[in-house]
Structures are given as structure tokens and as C-alpha cells.
Design a protein around this motif. Structure first.
Motif, PDB file in Angstrom:
ATOM      1  N   GLN A  85       0.820  -1.137  -0.014  1.00 54.99           N
ATOM      2  CA  GLN A  85       0.001   0.106  -0.015  1.00 54.99           C
ATOM      3  C   GLN A  85       0.922   1.376   0.022  1.00 54.99           C
ATOM      4  O   GLN A  85       0.894   2.056   0.896  1.00 54.99           O
ATOM      5  CB  GLN A  85      -0.789   0.077   1.336  1.00 54.99           C
ATOM      6  N   PRO A  86       1.797   1.389  -1.057  1.00 60.30           N
ATOM      7  CA  PRO A  86       2.877   2.390  -0.915  1.00 60.30           C
ATOM      8  C   PRO A  86       2.229   3.909  -0.784  1.00 60.30           C
ATOM      9  O   PRO A  86       2.849   4.777  -0.415  1.00 60.30           O
ATOM     10  CB  PRO A  86       3.529   2.282  -2.272  1.00 60.30           C
ATOM     11  N   GLU A  87       1.037   3.919  -1.310  1.00 59.24           N
ATOM     12  CA  GLU A  87       0.198   5.321  -1.143  1.00 59.24           C
ATOM     13  C   GLU A  87       0.291   5.640   0.084  1.00 59.24           C
ATOM     14  O   GLU A  87       0.423   6.998   0.345  1.00 59.24           O
ATOM     15  CB  GLU A  87      -1.072   5.495  -2.100  1.00 59.24           C
ATOM     16  N   LYS A  88       0.236   4.927   1.116  1.00 58.53           N
ATOM     17  CA  LYS A  88       0.167   5.377   2.569  1.00 58.53           C
ATOM     18  C   LYS A  88       1.683   5.631   3.025  1.00 58.53           C
ATOM     19  O   LYS A  88       1.712   6.302   4.153  1.00 58.53           O
ATOM     20  CB  LYS A  88      -0.322   4.139   3.447  1.00 58.53           C
ATOM     21  N   ILE A  89       2.908   5.504   2.392  1.00 59.26           N
ATOM     22  CA  ILE A  89       4.236   5.401   2.903  1.00 59.26           C
ATOM     23  C   ILE A  89       4.493   7.134   3.261  1.00 59.26           C
ATOM     24  O   ILE A  89       4.764   7.323   4.290  1.00 59.26           O
ATOM     25  CB  ILE A  89       5.179   5.021   2.284  1.00 59.26           C
ATOM     26  N   PRO A  90       4.264   7.987   2.432  1.00 63.94           N
ATOM     27  CA  PRO A  90       4.862   9.320   2.349  1.00 63.94           C
ATOM     28  C   PRO A  90       4.174   9.975   3.678  1.00 63.94           C
ATOM     29  O   PRO A  90       4.481  10.705   4.715  1.00 63.94           O
ATOM     30  CB  PRO A  90       4.354  10.222   1.171  1.00 63.94           C
TER      31      PRO A  90
END
Lengths: 234, 214
Positions: free
Chosen positions: B60-65
Motif C-alpha cells: 500500500q505504498p500510497e500510505k508511506i509518505p
């Protein structure tokens, strides 16, 4: 599936209920039921294009909206797409025969070094469903492959897809090459893929970044309308 | 291994830094926790404190930043430096931009597969190996939670070839020598219908990046 649903006999449903049932069957990824529904509507004299837009695209739009809203996830979308593909396979030859309206033409492919094609395939299918002719170049396309297809196919739209942070910069290589050759303004360039975003699309000189297949279709339609308006004005 | 919570906790919750304050906070992906703790222990880097975000952000890389931004805000006052132990990890440059905005450094490279292999080496082989599917020690252990189930293959095994039909092999990048893990990785390859290759990478550029802060 419940017993109650098992009892539904598609051929006994009136048209409107059959279409609603096909929406449900698409949502549940039931390929055989979709194929059956398509065949029933054909037997009832529905035009292939009407079946495509009202039953299949209508159903996939619901799937697409629920995917966008986080209700459905990739596996369910894939199953639905697979079911739609079954219906499309029946309709495609008939659409060609019956002269369905053509909204525009698109060449699409995954960029060099990238083998991911799930999103691209969904876009291809939904674009076809929306009346676009789609030439799908598959995966791992070098700039030469795009250029050759643009020359031979003469599309309105170039679509590029990438799933990897490492491969998405290649889209800029393709766009820069189009600019160098003076071809950039001949095509609408749409890009998409999981790690992309709007800023990236702008930075590489694409016309638009498309978050998902539904957005790709809407964006493509908008650009085609603008193109027609420009041509009419010119 | 001392101090590492279970993979399940690292996957869903991450790891809190505890009450410790110090010179450097390593703000990492939960999938790197064991490896980072091993490096800290082996090198005696007592000035480094580890905190992890949930490893499940790997898919769920959209959650990382946003999660990195919140963690930096939460811990900034307690440490002289925060080092973000993520590569780009599918954020499409957004994590790099966020780190620049926050004034913190991060690991270089596109993802952990690259920095474990060594970014330069990974870039070299990318041309010949773009049809490889990679797993690390953590991902082999958590194959079901990170690959099989999220892709729906537990419920719909017929989707396998739609996902993996274009891949040719599974490369297990081993951080440690563990025959049981190698066996499991080979079984993962078989489940995906892919050829199997094991490559020992050790900690690669992860070790180099942390050593630069020693």
C-alpha cells in the motif's frame, strides 16, 4: 452463491431484469453467466453495441466505481474483467459486422523493461467497450515499437503503462523522441500505472495521467471531443 | 535475534521506538526490522534507535509518505537526526519529495530488492532480469500475507497466470543463510509456477547506508 441465486434462469428474465442480473454476475466475476446473458440478448434482437454499452460497460462501471472507492480490490476486478472478456469475445466479431460507432483509435503498451499488463489490459478492454479501436502492443515496448505502431496504425491516442519506479521514466524517453521527431502534437498521450501520479505525467510531457481504467476512458473521450471541436473550429 | 517483534506485529503495527531517545532514529519499513536490528547489534551502533511503520505498506505504498511525515513529526524532538530506511518503494518519487520537504535523508534506490542486491548491481542486471519476481527473507516468511492472500490467490487460484504469466523466475534474495527459508522460497516459486533462483545478498546497500551514520 446462495440457493436462491442458483434458481435464477436468465432466459426467463425480462430485458431490464436480465441486464440488472448481468451487472450482478459481472460484479461476481461469473464468466459463463455473462456469456449466456449476452447470447440471450442477441437472440432477443439487441444490437451488439447496445449489449456492450448497456450490459457489459454498465456493469463494469459499477465494478470500477467500487474499486475506486475501496469496496472492491484487484482480485475481484480481475474476475469481473475476465467475465466481461467472455462477453466481449462473443460481441467483437459482431460489432465489426454491424458497424458500431468508433470514438477513436488508441495504441497502448507497457514500456520497455516492464512486464506488467493487468492495468493496461483493463484499460484496453474498457476503451474497446467505450467504442475505441485499440491496438495493444503488449509488454516491454522500446521506443521503436511505439513509433512503428504510431506510423502504421495512425491512432489518435498513445497510451503507456508502467508498474515500476524503475521503468516509468522510460515514458519520457518515448515522449522526448516524439518531440524530437516533430510528432508529439499528432497524438494525445495518456499514461498510467501504480507508481505514477499527476505531477509525473505533467513533468514528462504527457497530456494526462489516468489513475484507473475508468478515468482513462473518460479522459480519452474528453480529449477526443476537444480534438473534434478544434478540427471543427479550424 | 533480540528485540524484534513477531512478523505479524511488524506487518500490521510496526515497531515503536520505546522510551529511548538518542542521536539517530531509524524510521523504517517493518519488513526491514530484523535486518536492521541485526546490523545494530553486530556493529554496536548503540546510538541508533529503530522504529518501524507497518510492513504491509509494502503493498500500500500510497500510505508511506503520509505515515513517514506523521512519524517524523512525532519523534523529531527526541532525536538529533531521523534517517528514513525506505527506498522509493513504489511511491513514484513522492517519498523522496516528502523527505526533502521534511529535511530528512532516506535510503537511495527504487526498492529493497535493489538495495539488498546493491543499487549499482541491480541496475546492471535489470535489463536481463526484468521478468523476475523477487522475495526477501521477510517476504518469504510472510508470503501468504504479502502475496498469496492480497492477490486473492487463496480464493481464486485461477488468477495466478493473469498476475504471473509474464514472469519467468522467482529470485529469492537471501539476507541470511537459512536452509528452511530457502526451502520455503522454492515452494513459493512452485506455487507461482515460476523457476527458482536463490541469491545470497546479505544486507547490501542497507548496511552501507546505516554504516554511513555510524
Amino acid at each position: 452463491m446462495s440457493e436462491e441465486e442458483d434458481d435464477i434462469i436468465l432466459s426467463e428474465l425480462p430485458d431490464d431484469e436480465l441486464v440488472q442480473q448481468m451487472f450482478d454476475d459481472l460484479y461476481d466475476g461469473l464468466k459463463e453467466e455473462i456469456e449466456e446473458g449476452v447470447n440471450i440478448l442477441l437472440e432477443r434482437g439487441w444490437e451488439p453495441y447496445r449489449i456492450l454499452t448497456e450490459a457489459l460497460v454498465g456493469g463494469m462501471t459499477i465494478v470500477g466505481n467500487d474499486f475506486r472507492d475501496g469496496i472492491l480490490f484487484v482480485p475481484e476486478v480481475l474476475l469481473a474483467a475476465n467475465a466481461m472478456k467472455g462477453g466481449m469475445a462473443i460481441l467483437k466479431p459482431l460489432l465489426a459486422e454491424t458497424g458500431a460507432p468508433r470514438v477513436g483509435k488508441m495504441v497502448i503498451g507497457t514500456v520497455k523493461g516492464d512486464i506488467h499488463d493487468i492495468g493496461k489490459n483493463l484499460v484496453s478492454m474498457m476503451m474497446e467497450g467505450a467504442g475505441f479501436e485499440v491496438v495493444d502492443l503488449g509488454i516491454n515496448n522500446a521506443v521503436e515499437s511505439y513509433l512503428e505502431a504510431l506510423e502504421t496504425e495512425g491512432p489518435d491516442i498513445l497510451g503507456m503503462s508502467a508498474l515500476l519506479t524503475t521503468t516509468m521514466p522510460y515514458m519520457k524517453v518515448v515522449i522526448d523522441t516524439l518531440v524530437e521527431k516533430g510528432l508529439r502534437d499528432d497524438y494525445i498521450v495518456l499514461v498510467g500505472g501504480a507508481p505514477l501520479n499527476e505531477e509525473f505525467g505533467k513533468a514528462i510531457g504527457a497530456d494526462a495521467y489516468c489513475r484507473d481504467a475508468a478515468v482513462a476512458v473518460e479522459t480519452a473521450k474528453e480529449f477526443m471531443a476537444r480534438k473534434h471541436n478544434q478540427m471543427a473550429a479550424g | 535475534m533480540t528485540g524484534a517483534p513477531t512478523d505479524e506485529i511488524l506487518t500490521r503495527e510496526g515497531l515503536a521506538p520505546g522510551a529511548r531517545k538518542g542521536r539517530i532514529l531509524l524510521l523504517a519499513c517493518g519488513a526491514l526490522a530484523r535486518e536492521i536490528l541485526a546490523l545494530i547489534e553486530a556493529n554496536g551502533w548503540d546510538h541508533m534507535v529503530l522504529t518501524c511503520l507497518p510492513a504491509i505498506y509494502h503493498i500500500q505504498p500510497e500510505k508511506i509518505p503520509g505515515a513517514v511525515e506523521a512519524a517524523v513529526a512525532r519523534h523529531r524532538a527526541d532525536f538529533d537526526e531521523i534517517f528514513v530506511v525506505y527506498a522509493d518503494c513504489g511511491t513514484g518519487g513522492l517519498l523522496q519529495a516528502k523527505c526533502a520537504e521534511l529535511g530528512v535523508q532516506m535510503v537511495q534506490g527504487p526498492h529493497c530488492y535493489s538495495f539488498y542486491e546493491g543499487n549499482a548491481r541491480f541496475a546492471e542486471i535489470a535489463e536481463d532480469e526484468f521478468s523476475a519476481f523477487y522475495l526477501t527473507d521477510f517476504l518469504v516468511r510472510q508470503f501468504d500475507a504479502f502475496v498469496w492472500k492480497p492477490m486473492g490467490l487463496d480464493r481464486h487460484p485461477e488468477l495466478r497466470d493473469m498476475y504471473f504469466g509474464n514472469y519467468t523466475k522467482l529470485v529469492y534474495q537471501a539476507q541470511t543463510e537459512d536452509p528452511a527459508l530457502t526451502e520455503k522460497a522454492a515452494a513459493c516459486a512452485e506455487r507461482l509456477g515460476l523457476a527458482f533462483e536463490r541469491r545470497f545478498t546479505g544486507y547490501g546497500d542497507l548496511a552501507t547506508a546505516l554504516a554511513a551514520r555510524a
